[in-house]
Design a protein around this motif. Structure first.
Motif, PDB file in Angstrom:
ATOM      1  N   ARG A 104       4.051  13.783 -42.309  1.00  0.00           N
ATOM      2  CA  ARG A 104       3.019  13.678 -42.522  1.00  0.00           C
ATOM      3  C   ARG A 104       2.438  15.062 -41.677  1.00  0.00           C
ATOM      4  NH1 ARG A 104       3.677   7.387 -40.515  1.00  0.00           N
ATOM      5  NH2 ARG A 104       1.169   7.321 -41.157  1.00  0.00           N
ATOM      6  N   ASP A 107       1.929  17.496 -44.446  1.00  0.00           N
ATOM      7  CA  ASP A 107       1.035  17.675 -45.731  1.00  0.00           C
ATOM      8  C   ASP A 107       0.054  17.941 -44.769  1.00  0.00           C
ATOM      9  OD1 ASP A 107       2.725  16.809 -48.010  1.00  0.00           O
ATOM     10  OD2 ASP A 107       2.911  14.328 -46.891  1.00  0.00           O
ATOM     11  N   ASP A 110      -1.050  21.083 -45.198  1.00  0.00           N
ATOM     12  CA  ASP A 110      -1.667  21.241 -46.917  1.00  0.00           C
ATOM     13  C   ASP A 110      -3.095  21.452 -46.560  1.00  0.00           C
ATOM     14  OD1 ASP A 110       1.038  22.761 -46.943  1.00  0.00           O
ATOM     15  OD2 ASP A 110       1.971  20.756 -47.887  1.00  0.00           O
ATOM     16  N   ASN A 111      -3.689  20.093 -46.350  1.00  0.00           N
ATOM     17  CA  ASN A 111      -4.811  19.017 -46.789  1.00  0.00           C
ATOM     18  C   ASN A 111      -5.761  20.505 -46.528  1.00  0.00           C
ATOM     19  OD1 ASN A 111      -3.486  17.224 -48.492  1.00  0.00           O
ATOM     20  ND2 ASN A 111      -4.137  16.132 -46.484  1.00  0.00           N
TER      21      ASN A 111
END
Length: 286
Positions: A104, A107, A110-111
């Motif tokens: 998580r 992620d 990455d955002n």
């Protein structure tokens, strides 16, 4: 996001070129105190209370320096990025990988197209090798946080320290495909033996500029404020994907900290980088 398998051709030697150990002025001073105490005992045996007291005071000073994670008294210590880092800052993430939290965190990074440095524990990397592979495949750096993360690490002698760090170095090199170049001591605590060991292994000690205490805090807002208060170019920040504290709902605090932290950095036009990218920049300078 599923991680791709890493090609075996990425594997490099487990240790970088050794660095030359140069005792810090603080270490040299402590050695001088010991030598002076010994000389005084030879010349004036009755001076033993002064000699013993000076040696004890020297040991207490060395211990205090090791208990201060951001201290450079025992040797070089990355508490900030190099001066030529410009508008870059570094996010370091400790104690993982963790099967619930690390994916998580990746992620979220990455955002915001952010790069981070993960200080991984060797034993946990062996347990979750696919997470280490995912960290590297998604553009982040994996560094050495010891093999077992024992809190007695700072009480160890040089041979024990070397075995512990070398074990993690082999583990992480084999899984990540590239050798760590930085080491962070468990809890940031160390003793005078650490720097010579790191020099022999070609590793650099790294601590931090600011930390959120996200392994013991009660709410994400407090952690976020600690990290953002005074945030500036060159800072090295510390959060955790392993041993992360949880809120009343059981959610790891770091997951509610990262989004506002990453957003604030973008608003201040600060760019995320890894420690090894800054080291490479230094090496490339004339």
């Amino acid at each position: 996001m599923k991680s791709a398998a890493l090609p075996s051709t990425r594997v490099t030697p487990a240790s970088a070129a050794a660095r030359r150990w140069k005792p810090s002025p603080f270490i040299c001073g402590a050695a001088a105190v010991h030598a002076g105490a010994a000389a005084s005992l030879v010349a004036h045996p009755g001076a033993w209370p002064w000699a013993a007291g000076s040696v004890v005071a020297s040991h207490l000073a060395l211990t205090a320096a090791g208990l201060w994670p951001r201290s450079a008294l025992l040797g070089p210590n990355w508490t900030r990025l190099p001066e030529d880092a410009g508008q870059r800052i570094a996010l370091t993430i400790d104690d993982g990988p963790d099967p619930e939290v690390t994916p998580r965190v990746l992620d979220l990074l990455d955002n915001f197209d952010a790069r981070a440095t993960f200080f991984c524990i060797g034993d946990r990397a062996q347990r979750y090798p696919h997470l280490v592979e995912a960290i590297v495949a998604r553009g982040h750096a994996v560094e050495n946080h010891s093999q077992r993360h024992r809190h007695t690490f700072s009480l160890s002698g040089p041979l024990v320290m070397k075995r512990e760090i070398e074990a993690a170095q082999r583990t992480l090199t084999e899984i990540a495909g590239t050798a760590p170049r930085f080491f962070r001591a468990p809890a940031g605590l160390r003793n005078p033996f650490l720097e010579p060991v790191l020099c022999g292994l070609g590793l650099h000690l790294a601590s931090w500029t600011r930390r959120g205490f996200d392994t013991c805090a009660k709410d994400a807002g407090t952690v976020t404020h600690r990290l953002l208060d005074g945030l500036a170019a060159g800072d090295i920040l510390l959060v955790h994907d392993g041993h992360a504290a949880r809120d009343a709902r059981g959610k790891p605090l770091v997951l509610d900290v990262l989004a506002p932290l990453l957003r604030a950095a973008a608003e201040r036009q600060l760019q995320w980088t890894t420690l090894r990218a800054c080291l490479d920049s230094q090496a490339g300078q004339p």
